[in-house]
Design a protein around this motif. Structure first.
Motif, PDB file in Angstrom:
ATOM      1  N   SER A  50       0.798  -1.257   0.000  1.00  0.00           N
ATOM      2  CA  SER A  50       0.000   0.000   0.000  1.00  0.00           C
ATOM      3  C   SER A  50       0.814   1.282   0.000  1.00  0.00           C
ATOM      4  O   SER A  50       0.282   2.348  -0.298  1.00  0.00           O
ATOM      5  N   TYR A  54      -0.210   5.284  -1.469  1.00  0.00           N
ATOM      6  CA  TYR A  54      -0.309   6.432  -0.554  1.00  0.00           C
ATOM      7  C   TYR A  54       0.632   7.553  -1.000  1.00  0.00           C
ATOM      8  O   TYR A  54       0.267   8.721  -1.021  1.00  0.00           O
ATOM      9  N   THR A 155       2.967  -4.445   7.336  1.00  0.00           N
ATOM     10  CA  THR A 155       1.622  -3.895   7.641  1.00  0.00           C
ATOM     11  C   THR A 155       1.792  -2.458   8.162  1.00  0.00           C
ATOM     12  O   THR A 155       1.037  -1.993   8.996  1.00  0.00           O
ATOM     13  N   GLU A 158      -1.155   0.251   7.726  1.00  0.00           N
ATOM     14  CA  GLU A 158      -2.280  -0.125   8.583  1.00  0.00           C
ATOM     15  C   GLU A 158      -1.924   0.125  10.054  1.00  0.00           C
ATOM     16  O   GLU A 158      -2.715   0.671  10.822  1.00  0.00           O
ATOM     17  N   ASP A 159      -0.707  -0.257  10.445  1.00  0.00           N
ATOM     18  CA  ASP A 159      -0.268  -0.061  11.840  1.00  0.00           C
ATOM     19  C   ASP A 159      -0.216   1.417  12.203  1.00  0.00           C
ATOM     20  O   ASP A 159      -0.507   1.799  13.337  1.00  0.00           O
ATOM     21  N   LEU A 161      -1.999   3.855  10.765  1.00  0.00           N
ATOM     22  CA  LEU A 161      -3.359   4.432  10.784  1.00  0.00           C
ATOM     23  C   LEU A 161      -4.194   3.899  11.946  1.00  0.00           C
ATOM     24  O   LEU A 161      -5.122   4.561  12.394  1.00  0.00           O
ATOM     25  N   HIS A 162      -3.882   2.697  12.404  1.00  0.00           N
ATOM     26  CA  HIS A 162      -4.650   2.085  13.504  1.00  0.00           C
ATOM     27  C   HIS A 162      -3.712   1.514  14.558  1.00  0.00           C
ATOM     28  O   HIS A 162      -3.691   0.301  14.793  1.00  0.00           O
TER      29      HIS A 162
END
Ligand SMILES: NC(=O)c1ccc[n+]([C@@H]2O[C@H](COP(=O)([O-])OP(=O)(O)OC[C@H]3O[C@@H](n4cnc5c(N)ncnc54)[C@H](O)[C@@H]3O)[C@@H](O)[C@H]2O)c1
Length: 434
Positions: A50, A54, A155, A158-159, A161-162
């Protein structure tokens, strides 16, 4: 807000991508000019799911800019995130030369109040030195904070953002406000503390993760001696919510750019503050021992006599997985390097495949034959050796594997192969602790 992220590595690029995605104007500065030029052309320096999308989206939206010139970025920025590497020196201590160079260049270009936040993993006790470095050059108002990074390669977006938590290491209300505002769109618990506690949170977290891995490896060793199955043991242990299942996976040991170096740096920090961290020395020793344990398994599986120097002469091994973990091409401290070098020393021919890491592996392991796919690596090999737990390896069709191998032998360094199925198909199967 306008920000600068210093260092276009794993942490820096992901931080820059996410903060620009959240609507900030972000400059990403790196001293590696060729890396910056490639990034400007849309070429990523490493594989991270990803991340290219971005970056591209925010470059196109003119929120994200790459430069090798601090002066183009720092004077416009209210906040600076330092994300340069802190690799280990020979004695295990962290090498802080990149950090001080980055802080010095930042200092030379400050203009107006700027919050300098250290995201790199940095040992405790350098606050005064860092402040003095800035004061040499900057007449302007500045403050330091520590906000260590916890992302995992593979990841990382994702890590970020969350995250489970965001650590805000500063006692200054003004600095806290800047960091809280910047992170406002991101969920997760906020841990607000002093700088030293923030840095310790990072070291203690990585030390505990490494401890879990070495603990699982110690239990695996006992399982092998008494004839128990470590997979079941860890399933039972991890089902306890106080303990949790993650990182209780035995195998060839932990690697990567963080756990090995942070364990050694934490031992050195302990020494500096007169604390003998013998717990972590054992964690490190168990991890180190996993390499030789695994090589011995391969020797046993192939019937090699351990006393013979080149006991794997005439053997071809199909090695699956080179990266230190799946979904990355990062080869830093990858167990594969030590294992393969030992196998080559013992006279084996190694054919290897990794879905992403072969380009970086070729520089570290020039004497390996690289296959273009999984089947190519194991075709006519004397055994299949699994080192990294990529999904495509756990999902492979064992009947096909059997047809391709010269001998039906699997040495599974990550316990990802269905052992019962392998045995029922007539394989000799060697896992870790099962
Ligand atoms: N990689 C991870 O998974 C991860 C996770 C959490 C924390 N960390 C920590 O974050 C820090 C960065 O790690 P990384 O993996 O992103 O490192 P990296 O090696 O991938 O990237 C570091 C970047 O900094 C650049 N750099 C070096 N000196 C510079 C300078 N003076 N000015 C500007 N740029 C400079 C390098 O050219 C390189 O591009 C380390 O302290 C690491 O321990 C890493």
């Amino acid at each position: 807000m306008t920000l600068t992220v210093v260092g276009a590595g794993y942490v820096g690029l992901v931080t820059a991508a996410v903060f620009s995605e959240l609507g900030n104007k972000v400059f990403c500065v790196d001293v590696d000019k060729s890396k910056i030029e490639s990034l400007k052309k849309g070429k990523m320096p490493f594989f991270e799911p990803s991340l290219p999308e971005y970056i591209q989206r925010n470059v196109t939206a003119k929120r994200l800019f790459f430069t090798a010139t601090y002066a183009k970025a720092i004077p416009q920025s209210q906040a600076v995130f330092i994300c340069v590497g802190t690799p280990p020196k020979n004695d295990g201590e962290a090498d802080l030369s990149y950090l001080f160079a980055a802080v010095e260049e930042t200092a030379k270009n400050l203009s107006g109040y700027t919050l300098i936040t250290i995201k790199s993993t940095v040992p405790i006790g350098f606050e005064n030195e860092l402040e003095n470095t800035v004061k040499k050059y900057a007449k302007n108002n500045f403050e330091f904070a520590a906000s260590p990074e916890f992302l995992r390669e593979g990841t990382a977006i994702e890590d970020t953002l969350h995250p489970d938590r965001i650590v805000i290491g500063t006692t200054s209300k003004r600095a806290q406000k800047v960091l809280l505002e910047l992170h406002a769109p991101i969920p997760g618990e906020r841990i607000i503390c002093d700088t030293r506690s923030a840095q310790l949170i990072k070291y203690a977290s990585n030390a505990l993760l490494a401890t879990k891995v070495s603990f699982a490896n110690a239990i695996a060793a006992i399982c092998e001696k008494i004839g128990a199955d470590v997979q079941k043991v860890m399933e039972g242990v991890g089902a306890d919510k106080r303990i949790g299942r993650s990182f209780l996976y035995p195998g060839v040991g932990y690697g990567g750019s963080c756990l090995p170096k942070d364990v050694l740096a934490f031992i050195a920090i302990g020494k500096h503050f007169n604390y003998d961290f013998d717990l972590l020395r054992t964690v490190d020793a168990i991890n180190f021992g996993q390499i030789e344990n695994f090589v011995n398994k391969i020797k046993i599986a192939l019937g090699a006599r351990s006393s013979e120097g080149r006991s794997l002469k005439d053997k071809t091994l199909g090695v699956l997985g080179l990266a230190f973990k799946p979904n990355t091409d990062d080869m830093r401290e990858a167990p594969s390097v030590k294992i393969i070098n030992r196998l080559l020393d013992l006279g084996a021919e190694v054919k290897a495949y990794d879905p992403q890491a072969m380009a970086s592996a070729k520089k570290l392991l020039p004497n390996v034959k690289y296959a273009k796919d999984l089947k190519g690596a194991i075709k006519m090999a004397d055994a299949m050796v699994v080192i990294t737990e990529w999904r495509e390896f756990s999902e492979m069709d064992l009947k096909t594997v059997k047809k391709l191998l010269k001998k039906p032998i699997i040495i599974d360094g990550r316990n990802i192969i269905d052992k019962e199925k392998a045995l029922s198909l007539g394989f000799k199967y060697y896992g870790v602790g099962r």
